[in-house]
Structures are given as C-alpha cells and as structure tokens.
Design a protein around this motif. Structure first.
Motif, PDB file in Angstrom:
ATOM      1  N   MET A   1      24.924  59.932   4.811  1.00 36.33           N
ATOM      2  CA  MET A   1      25.516  60.721   3.742  1.00 36.33           C
ATOM      3  C   MET A   1      26.679  61.566   4.265  1.00 36.33           C
ATOM      4  O   MET A   1      27.777  61.536   3.735  1.00 36.33           O
TER       5      MET A   1
ATOM      6  N   ILE B   1      28.918  61.973   7.658  1.00 44.45           N
ATOM      7  CA  ILE B   1      29.182  61.411   8.971  1.00 44.45           C
ATOM      8  C   ILE B   1      30.348  62.165   9.591  1.00 44.45           C
ATOM      9  O   ILE B   1      31.430  62.247   9.000  1.00 44.45           O
TER      10      ILE B   1
ATOM     11  N   THR C   1      25.492  61.762  12.397  1.00 42.88           N
ATOM     12  CA  THR C   1      25.256  61.072  11.135  1.00 42.88           C
ATOM     13  C   THR C   1      24.034  61.698  10.490  1.00 42.88           C
ATOM     14  O   THR C   1      22.971  61.768  11.105  1.00 42.88           O
ATOM     15  N   CYS C   2      24.206  62.177   9.283  1.00 45.85           N
ATOM     16  CA  CYS C   2      23.082  62.783   8.577  1.00 45.85           C
ATOM     17  C   CYS C   2      22.761  61.921   7.367  1.00 45.85           C
ATOM     18  O   CYS C   2      23.635  61.627   6.555  1.00 45.85           O
ATOM     19  N   ILE C   3      21.507  61.518   7.270  1.00 49.54           N
ATOM     20  CA  ILE C   3      21.091  60.595   6.202  1.00 49.54           C
ATOM     21  C   ILE C   3      20.287  61.359   5.170  1.00 49.54           C
ATOM     22  O   ILE C   3      19.607  62.335   5.485  1.00 49.54           O
ATOM     23  N   LYS C   4      20.383  60.897   3.953  1.00 53.35           N
ATOM     24  CA  LYS C   4      19.668  61.487   2.830  1.00 53.35           C
ATOM     25  C   LYS C   4      18.172  61.543   3.104  1.00 53.35           C
ATOM     26  O   LYS C   4      17.616  60.649   3.725  1.00 53.35           O
TER      27      LYS C   4
ATOM     28  N   GLU D   1      16.560  63.542   4.993  1.00 57.27           N
ATOM     29  CA  GLU D   1      16.170  64.140   6.271  1.00 57.27           C
ATOM     30  C   GLU D   1      16.244  65.657   6.176  1.00 57.27           C
ATOM     31  O   GLU D   1      16.971  66.215   5.345  1.00 57.27           O
TER      32      GLU D   1
ATOM     33  N   ASN E   1      29.601  60.772   1.832  1.00 57.54           N
ATOM     34  CA  ASN E   1      29.415  59.569   1.009  1.00 57.54           C
ATOM     35  C   ASN E   1      30.589  58.605   1.151  1.00 57.54           C
ATOM     36  O   ASN E   1      31.048  58.011   0.180  1.00 57.54           O
TER      37      ASN E   1
ATOM     38  N   LEU F   1      19.069  66.108   1.420  1.00 51.88           N
ATOM     39  CA  LEU F   1      19.394  66.315   2.827  1.00 51.88           C
ATOM     40  C   LEU F   1      19.453  67.820   3.076  1.00 51.88           C
ATOM     41  O   LEU F   1      20.124  68.549   2.353  1.00 51.88           O
TER      42      LEU F   1
ATOM     43  N   GLN G   1      14.208  66.091  11.985  1.00 52.75           N
ATOM     44  CA  GLN G   1      15.099  65.716  13.084  1.00 52.75           C
ATOM     45  C   GLN G   1      15.682  66.961  13.738  1.00 52.75           C
ATOM     46  O   GLN G   1      15.740  68.026  13.123  1.00 52.75           O
TER      47      GLN G   1
ATOM     48  N   HIS H   1      20.489  64.074  19.394  1.00 54.03           N
ATOM     49  CA  HIS H   1      20.106  64.041  17.990  1.00 54.03           C
ATOM     50  C   HIS H   1      18.912  63.108  17.895  1.00 54.03           C
ATOM     51  O   HIS H   1      19.054  61.909  18.028  1.00 54.03           O
TER      52      HIS H   1
ATOM     53  N   SER I   1      14.667  62.339  16.400  1.00 56.45           N
ATOM     54  CA  SER I   1      13.653  62.699  15.415  1.00 56.45           C
ATOM     55  C   SER I   1      12.614  63.559  16.121  1.00 56.45           C
ATOM     56  O   SER I   1      12.453  63.492  17.345  1.00 56.45           O
TER      57      SER I   1
END
Lengths: 255, 235
Positions: B1, B3, B23-26, B28, B61, B180, B197, B209, B211
């Motif tokens: 989502m 970057i 990179t951050c993903i929805k 998380e 996005n 997020l 994370q 970075h 988990s």
C-alpha cells in the motif's frame, strides 16, 4: 480554497490588529481632511502618511501572521490539500484583509472628501501597495525559518523601500549630475513600488510643475495612457513575482 | 500500500534518512522503533508529504505522492506534538477539519471524542489545553474520518493510563478491520499486543523489517522489549 480563505479571514478578524489599523487610518484621514480647508491639500498630506504606514503595517502584520500560523499550516499540510491551495489561500486572506482595511480606513474618506481622479489614483495605488507588501512579506517569511530573522528582514526591506532607495537615487543623481539621467530615472522608479505610487499620484496633482525637467519627463511618460498602463503592470508584477517565488519555496519547504 | 524506495533526506549535514526502502501492506500493524533522532518522524512526515525527500520516491497505492495530494484523505495522522491554531476552540478545530475534508454530512467516527470526554470541553481554547488533552484531540482527529491508513507518532505519550488503554483498544479494533497501522513508540511493552511487524531504524538507516514472529524466533524472547534490547546490544 474558499474554505481556507474563510478560516484565515476569520482568524485575522479575531485578533483585532487589522481592526485597530482600520480605525487608525480612518482617524488620520478624517482628521487631515478636516484640518485643511482645501481637500486637495489634505490629499497631499495624506499621501505621505499613507506611503509610510501602509507598507509598514502590511508587511509587519503579514510576516508575523505567517510565523504565528505555522501550526495552522502544519495541520493543513497533513490534510488532503494542495500546498499551492494552502499558500495562495493564506495570501488571499491576508491581501483581502489588508486591502479591505485600507479601503475602509482611507478609501471611504477619500471618496467622501475628494472623489477626483487624484483621489481614485490614491485609492487604487493604496490598495495595490497593501497587496504588494503582503506578497513581499510572505516571501521573506517563507525564506527565513527563524522568526526574529524574518521580521528583521521585513523591517530592513521596509527601510529600503521607503528611505534607502531614495537615498541611492539621490546619490546617483548627484554623482552623475552632468549626464542626462531623466530617462533612466523613469526606469529606476520601477524598482520601487512606493516611489512609483508616489509619482503616479503626484502627477495627477498639479504639483508636478515643481519637479523641474525630470518632472516634465515623468509627466510625459506617466501622464500618457501607455505610461499609466505600464506603471500598473509594473505594480501588478510586484505582486505576482514575490507571490510566485514564495509559492515555489513553500512547495519544497519541510514542515 | 505504501512503498518507499531509496528515500534520502538531509537536514543540513545531518542525514535524517539514508536510503530507506520500506513496503507496508494493508492489514499490517507496524511498529517503527529506534533510538531518538533516528529518523522515525522524518520517515512518517515524508510519507505524509510534510517533508520533501531529497532523493528516492514514495508511492501510495501505486501513485507517486509527489504529484498527488488526494491520497492524504485516506490517512489519519496523529503527530508527536500536536500543534493547532492557538486561539481556536476544540469544537472549532474539529468543525474546521470536517469542513476542510468536505464531509460535513458523511458519517464520522466520533467514538474517541466521546470516550475521551472531549464533548464536554468543546468550548475550551487550544492554548489552554494540557499536553495530554492536546494529544487526545490529535488522536480523535486521526480516527475521525475512518481512514484506511493510520499513522500514529508516539500515540500514548502524555496520555493517562485510562485514555491510553482506550486508544489501544481503538487501534486494535481498527487493525482488525484490515487497516494499515504505523506506530512509533518508545514504550515497547505496550506494543506487544498491537503489532504484527517491526521496523528498526538507526542513524537514518533501516536496519531490519521483520514480522514479530520471526523476531521472536531469532532472539528466543517472547517480549518485544527484550527482543529489541537483544538486537540493540548486538549492534
């Protein structure tokens, strides 16, 4: 954009300094017009006061206001708004308030006592000067991060435009008295909006005869239609260029 | 989502961000951890476009944020030090934000406003507020518009224990809705039940970075505070 202008104007009205400025201008103009038996003379006295006070107040108030609204700017920048919108709204809000204050404080007395072409010229240049110095102050405020430095720069700029510039011109005139400088002087005036306004108003009065040969050249240039249009274009440029430069700077500023 | 690619930022000679890529993903919930002055806030501010990075780019996005500003409508941001126009009241600030976001009629999430008891002090001026109350206003504003992304910069600093728990509960609910969440905090113990994370930064560089489960496995510690302490000792 309208919304932010609205909030800026509400905020400016709330801190009452602009209100005090309006009352002050109103008092001065009414007093001067009542003191002189001839209102044309009153206009001349008012001219000198206005050319000093309007730039000073517009610049100082705008610069301090920009610094004090740093929180507001920071809050807005994190919202879904273009930086351009934020900065131009701030500019429009300030310019509108200063111009409106001038219109109420000096414009209405001028219209009441001296609704002549000279009066209208003074009203027009006064309004333009208010906006010009808001733009210059905003440029200074966005360039200097430090508040004391920014306000110091603004005071120096005011000194330059109202006193030092004239001194430099006089110096050049005396040093090169043997050369024909009249035409160059017409060009030099473009570098100072205050002087340009003063000449535009003086030429509308019939005192330009007192200015000798240079006055005749000025009359020749500024008295004509094209000269008048060029002068107003120069004044508008004094608004557009500082505003544009400050906007460019603000777009890359870290908050 | 979100970057970030090779983002660098210098303040004078100080390198606040040095070639950071994240990179951050929805869905998380990411903790940004690191010593003081390691660039956490600068990273957050560059994601929000408040700081313009010198090189590298950030996309939201898939759109580069440099030329986009609408994406900020999807972010709720709670600053570390909330700075608001001093002569406005809490109510005016809230109304102004609703007005600016252009959602006067839309449903807004006022849960935190009522939980924090801000409804009773809407007439108070911002200049008279204590640090904690200011923090409550910031939190309420961040959650007000149901944003897809929440960026919280030290959210519980200055909050009393009760409010702090309320805020944590709110973060968990929002996270469970698949949003997020990016949090920075120095109180690692309170992050334990929130995050999935960890991003660890030092001197403007991104160190790792991971988990939370893989971090626990590597260090053999169940608690985040102990795990991070072990990582910091090694470096």
């Amino acid at each position: 954009m309208k919304k932010i202008i609205k909030y800026v104007i509400i905020d400016i009205l709330r801190n009452k300094i602009v209100l005090a400025y309006t009352v002050f201008l109103l008092l001065i103009s009414v007093t001067i017009f009542n003191l002189e038996d001839n209102s044309a003379k009153g206009l001349l006295s008012l001219l000198n006061i206005i050319l000093i006070i309007v730039p000073l107040v517009s610049m100082l108030f705008s610069a301090i206001y920009v610094y004090n609204s740093s929180e507001f700017l920071e809050l807005l920048v994190s919202q879904p708004l273009k930086r351009k919108t934020i900065w131009l709204s701030l500019f429009m809000g300030l310019a509108a308030s200063m111009a409106f204050a001038f219109f109420i404080g000096a414009g209405i007395p001028i219209l009441l006592y001296e609704a002549t072409p000279t009066g209208f010229m003074m009203l027009g240049t006064g309004l333009l000067l208010s906006v010009i110095f808001v733009a210059i102050a905003m440029l200074a405020a966005v360039m200097a991060r430090d508040k004391a430095k920014g306000i110091g720069v603004v005071i120096l700029l005011w000194l330059y435009f109202s006193i030092i510039f004239d001194g430099l011109i006089l110096f050049v005139l005396f040093q090169f008295a043997d050369y024909p400088l009249e035409k160059i002087m017409v060009g030099a005036v473009a570098f100072n909006p205050i002087d340009l306004s003063r000449i535009l108003i003086l030429l509308k009065m019939d005192v330009s005869a007192l200015m000798g040969y240079t006055g005749a050249i000025f009359k020749d240039f500024f008295g004509a239609q094209t000269g008048l249009i060029i002068s107003f274009c120069v004044l508008i440029t004094w608004i557009v260029i500082p505003a544009w430069l400050s906007l460019r700077k603000f777009n890359h500023k870290d908050l | 989502m979100i970057i970030a690619s090779n983002v660098s930022k210098k303040f004078g000679k100080l390198k606040a961000l040095d070639d950071v890529s994240v990179t951050c993903i929805k869905g998380e919930c990411i903790a940004l951890i690191g010593p003081n002055g390691c660039g956490k806030t600068t990273l957050i501010k560059s994601i929000l476009g408040m700081v313009v990075c010198d090189s590298g780019f950030i996309t939201f996005n898939g759109n580069n944020i440099r030329h986009d500003w609408k994406y900020r409508a999807r972010i709720g941001y709670m600053p570390q030090i909330g700075r608001y126009p001093e002569n406005m009241t809490i109510g005016q600030v809230l109304d102004m934000m609703k007005d600016i976001r252009g959602c006067k009629n839309e449903v807004v999430d006022e849960e935190l406003i009522s939980q924090f008891g801000l409804k009773d002090i809407l007439k108070k001026r911002m200049s008279t507020l204590s640090g904690g109350t200011r923090q409550k206003v910031s939190a309420a504003l961040a959650f007000l518009f149901n944003p897809e992304v929440l960026i919280l910069d030290e959210p519980t600093a200055g909050l009393d224990p009760v409010s702090s728990e309320m805020l944590k509960a709110k973060i968990i609910t929002e996270k469970n809705k698949g949003k997020l969440v990016l949090i920075t905090s120095h109180i690692l113990s309170e992050l334990d039940d929130l995050i999935s994370q960890v991003i660890y930064m030092q001197d403007g560089k991104l160190c790792f970075h991971k988990s939370i489960t893989s971090l626990q496995e590597e260090t053999g510690e169940a608690k985040l505070s102990k795990a991070i302490a072990q990582v910091m000792m090694k470096r």
